[in-house]
Write a protein that holds these residues in place. Structure first.
Motif, short mmCIF file in Angstrom:
data_model
loop_
_atom_site.label_atom_id
_atom_site.label_comp_id
_atom_site.label_asym_id
_atom_site.label_seq_id
_atom_site.Cartn_x
_atom_site.Cartn_y
_atom_site.Cartn_z
N SER A 412 2.30 7.08 -3.41
CA SER A 412 1.07 6.28 -3.40
C SER A 412 0.63 5.90 -4.80
O SER A 412 0.09 4.81 -5.00
CB SER A 412 -0.05 7.05 -2.68
OG SER A 412 -0.28 8.31 -3.29
N ALA A 413 0.86 6.78 -5.79
CA ALA A 413 0.32 6.56 -7.14
C ALA A 413 1.02 5.42 -7.87
O ALA A 413 0.35 4.58 -8.51
CB ALA A 413 0.42 7.85 -7.96
N ILE A 414 2.34 5.36 -7.78
CA ILE A 414 3.07 4.35 -8.54
C ILE A 414 4.02 3.53 -7.68
O ILE A 414 4.64 2.58 -8.15
CB ILE A 414 3.88 4.98 -9.70
CG1 ILE A 414 4.92 5.98 -9.16
CG2 ILE A 414 2.96 5.63 -10.72
CD1 ILE A 414 5.85 6.53 -10.21
N GLY A 415 4.14 3.90 -6.41
CA GLY A 415 5.08 3.21 -5.53
C GLY A 415 4.54 1.88 -5.03
O GLY A 415 3.34 1.61 -5.07
N SER A 416 5.45 1.06 -4.55
CA SER A 416 5.08 -0.26 -4.02
C SER A 416 4.71 -0.23 -2.55
O SER A 416 4.26 -1.23 -2.00
CB SER A 416 6.24 -1.24 -4.23
OG SER A 416 6.58 -1.34 -5.60
N TYR A 417 4.90 0.94 -1.89
CA TYR A 417 4.72 1.00 -0.45
C TYR A 417 3.85 2.19 -0.05
O TYR A 417 4.12 2.87 0.93
CB TYR A 417 6.09 1.08 0.24
CG TYR A 417 7.04 -0.01 -0.20
CD1 TYR A 417 6.94 -1.30 0.31
CD2 TYR A 417 8.02 0.25 -1.17
CE1 TYR A 417 7.80 -2.30 -0.12
CE2 TYR A 417 8.88 -0.75 -1.59
CZ TYR A 417 8.77 -2.02 -1.07
OH TYR A 417 9.61 -3.02 -1.48
N GLY A 418 2.79 2.42 -0.82
CA GLY A 418 1.93 3.57 -0.57
C GLY A 418 1.30 3.58 0.81
O GLY A 418 1.25 4.62 1.48
N GLN A 419 0.82 2.43 1.26
CA GLN A 419 0.18 2.36 2.57
C GLN A 419 1.20 2.58 3.69
O GLN A 419 0.89 3.24 4.70
CB GLN A 419 -0.51 1.01 2.74
CG GLN A 419 -1.70 0.83 1.81
CD GLN A 419 -2.13 -0.61 1.67
OE1 GLN A 419 -2.00 -1.38 2.62
NE2 GLN A 419 -2.61 -0.98 0.49
N LYS A 420 2.42 2.09 3.51
CA LYS A 420 3.47 2.35 4.50
C LYS A 420 3.83 3.83 4.52
O LYS A 420 4.06 4.41 5.59
CB LYS A 420 4.71 1.51 4.19
CG LYS A 420 4.56 0.04 4.54
CD LYS A 420 5.90 -0.69 4.39
CE LYS A 420 5.78 -2.14 4.83
NZ LYS A 420 7.07 -2.87 4.72
N ALA A 421 3.89 4.44 3.34
CA ALA A 421 4.19 5.87 3.27
C ALA A 421 3.13 6.68 4.00
O ALA A 421 3.43 7.64 4.72
CB ALA A 421 4.30 6.32 1.81
N LEU A 422 1.87 6.29 3.83
CA LEU A 422 0.78 6.98 4.52
C LEU A 422 0.91 6.83 6.03
O LEU A 422 0.69 7.79 6.78
CB LEU A 422 -0.56 6.44 4.03
CG LEU A 422 -1.82 7.12 4.57
CD1 LEU A 422 -1.84 8.59 4.20
CD2 LEU A 422 -3.07 6.41 4.07
#
Length: 578
Positions: A412-422
């Protein structure tokens, strides 16, 4: 969670079975509901009333400066409210979700999307960015809570006296090519230099020999030391990979960790300044890095009790061999635990991590402390929009072990897909929770007696029995009325099938319960009249359309009724409704 102190009334107040009949033939996710009493089934329309209470004098009542009444309002998180409307009581997610906030998700819009996606706690890593940056993020989160109706807690994570940290100077990750040669040095420089890494401790190479392995973040990349020049190391990449900013490193020789005793304090000068910052911004949790014994936890909690008007909870990070050797005393002293698997993986053989994770989770549940499983849950999603199947299996295993919370770091901090990861965490945890209910897994949980006094024993037994009754009777929810969250945590420890709605008039308690498995915290004004509290909260929930005729709830309370003299009584009433 903080233990209940002061004159306290501990009640399993009643089971309100408001259905036209309690049908004990029903099955909950394929599990038969147990029979009542001597095995005969209860027939007809009934209302069970169960009361068990004790009131005694205890010492050390915590100041209730944060009490806040919300007459006529119900402070329920809008996300939980939406889940309840869409999925019903048993569809509510029990495992809590923690997101690390970084450059990729620090805007107001991105924070709102994470909150809508199920983020219960926002973590700020004080290793990165300025205090002004962190202050801006904290105030954005509090603004969203106030204006949008979220209930997102704030955690700061101290840097600690980190000696095992190297930085390549680039703002994002760097790929390390096979066979490339890199310089590791303690010399200070600004910005980034090609194939040059800065260590944050000048003695980092002491005792290191040519031929030793230098491992980045537990195996993200591996180097061989090919030359030692003073304090500098020239290393050749033997296993290419991804090199993150401020990565952890370790040295290995002949398959064993090279251990060295640095004897640095748990909290650095910078950490104390960050803690003062956290106090001023009224954060909810402080995660303490590199905890090797319980004394550092007790010291910080004592300091916070004198410096902060708000009750700030202290979480200990388990990330070293030393912390494992003193695990139970650290857990007992803390308000919760974070299992930093990435750092643990630096010091432990890879094959030991799963068992260690399960052991830590088990100890935390037995000692009634929330536990966060952190590090590399969905590491591939830092770069890719879809996780590996192995990562999803890893997440599901943590949920199966009944961890209280799961945490995203770089995802979430530096990735491009934080919302997908969540969303992956949310979907995987919800599915595994359903499986656990279907397989009746909670009956395998062993109980550990916590308290030593009679009131403590009574509170534990009431909560143990309340959960067993809730599961057997198939009630829709458990309601707990609590000032400090203690009985909510005791209920959570039993991992009941129905969700736990925890009503409190203490704001810090409400946000602290965001880390408790299965607990939905609600902020509402409470009185000493339990009947009035129950009637009011039920009416408020009915007015919002969240409960209706035919729903059943079990009610537990540690709110103290006003009485002139101490009392202790128990009674069970079964009332037939005509």
């Amino acid at each position: 969670m903080a233990a209940v102190t002061g004159d306290s009334s501990l009640m399993c107040h009643r089971i309100v079975a408001r259905k036209s009949c309690v049908n004990l033939k029903n099955r909950i996710f394929g599990i038969p509901v147990s029979t009542w009493g001597n095995g005969e089934k209860v027939k007809g329309k009934v209302e069970f009333r169960v009361r068990a209470a004790v009131q005694v004098g205890l010492e050390g009542l915590k100041s209730e400066a944060n009490f806040r009444g919300l007459e006529g309002n119900l402070g329920i998180d809008v996300v939980s409210e939406g889940e309840l409307r869409q999925k019903g009581f048993l569809g509510l997610r029990k495992t809590k979700l923690v997101c690390t906030i970084g450059p990729a998700c620090c805007s107001l819009e991105d924070l709102e999307k994470l909150a809508l996606g199920g983020m219960n706690v926002a973590r700020l890593n004080m290793c990165h960015n300025t205090r002004e940056w962190h202050r801006d993020v904290i105030r954005k989160i509090k603004r969203l809570n106030e204006e949008k109706g979220f209930c997102v807690s704030v955690m700061i994570d101290t840097e600690g006296s980190q000696i095992h940290v190297v930085d390549h100077g680039a703002p994002s990750s760097v790929k390390v090519e096979d066979g490339s040669t890199w310089l590791f040095t303690a010399a200070k420089f600004e910005g980034s230099r090609p194939c040059t890494v800065q260590a944050n401790y000048k003695g980092f190479s002491e005792g290191i020999e040519v031929g030793d392995e230098l491992v980045i973040d537990g195996g993200m990349a591996t180097f061989e030391v090919i030359e030692k020049n003073g304090g500098d190391l020239h290393c050749k990449c033997t296993d290419p990979g991804l090199f993150l900013p401020r990565a952890k490193f370790s040295f290995w020789r002949d398959g064993k960790l090279v251990t060295r005793n640095y004897e640095l304090p748990t909290l650095s000068t910078k950490d104390w300044a960050d803690i003062e910052f956290g106090i001023s911004e009224e954060v909810d949790f402080i995660a303490l890095s590199f905890v090797n014994n319980a004394d550092s936890v007790r010291h910080l909690k004592s300091y916070l009790s004198t410096k902060s008007a708000k009750f700030i909870r202290v979480l200990a990070k388990i990330e070293s061999l030393e912390s494992l050797h003193k695990l139970e005393e650290i857990v007992d002293a803390s308000d919760g635990i974070m299992v930093a698997r990435g750092d643990l993986g630096v010091e432990l053989p890879l094959e030991q991590i799963p068992a260690v994770q399960e052991d830590i989770t088990d100890v935390c549940r037995k000692l009634n402390k929330p536990v966060i499983i952190a590090s590399q849950l969905l590491e591939s999603m830092v770069e890719y929009p879809t996780p590996t199947r192995a990562e999803v299996a890893d997440v599901s295993e943590a949920v199966r072990q009944y961890a209280d919370a799961l945490m995203l770091s770089g995802e979430s901090a530096i990735g491009s897909y934080g919302q997908k990861a969540l969303s992956v965490l949310q979907m995987a945890s919800s599915r595994m929770e359903m499986w656990s209910r279907e397989e009746n897994q909670q009956i395998l949980l062993r109980q550990h007696q916590l308290g030593v006094s009679l009131p403590d024993h009574i509170a534990e037994q009431i909560c143990n029995c309340a959960v067993e009754m809730a599961n057997n009777l198939g009630v829709d929810a458990i309601f707990v009325y609590t000032k400090h969250g203690h009985m909510a945590s005791l209920l959570s420890r039993n991992r009941p099938n129905p969700p736990i709605f925890a009503f409190t008039n203490d704001d810090s308690t409400r946000f602290a319960m965001n880390l408790q498995w299965g607990v939905v915290p609600l902020l509402v004004s409470l009185s000493d009249d339990m009947e009035a509290n129950i009637s009011k909260t039920v009416d408020l929930l009915k007015s919002k359309g969240l409960i209706s005729q035919g729903d059943s709830v079990l009610v537990v309370s540690d709110v103290n009724p006003t009485r002139a003299t101490p009392m202790a009584y128990q009674s069970i009433q079964v009332k037939t409704i005509a």
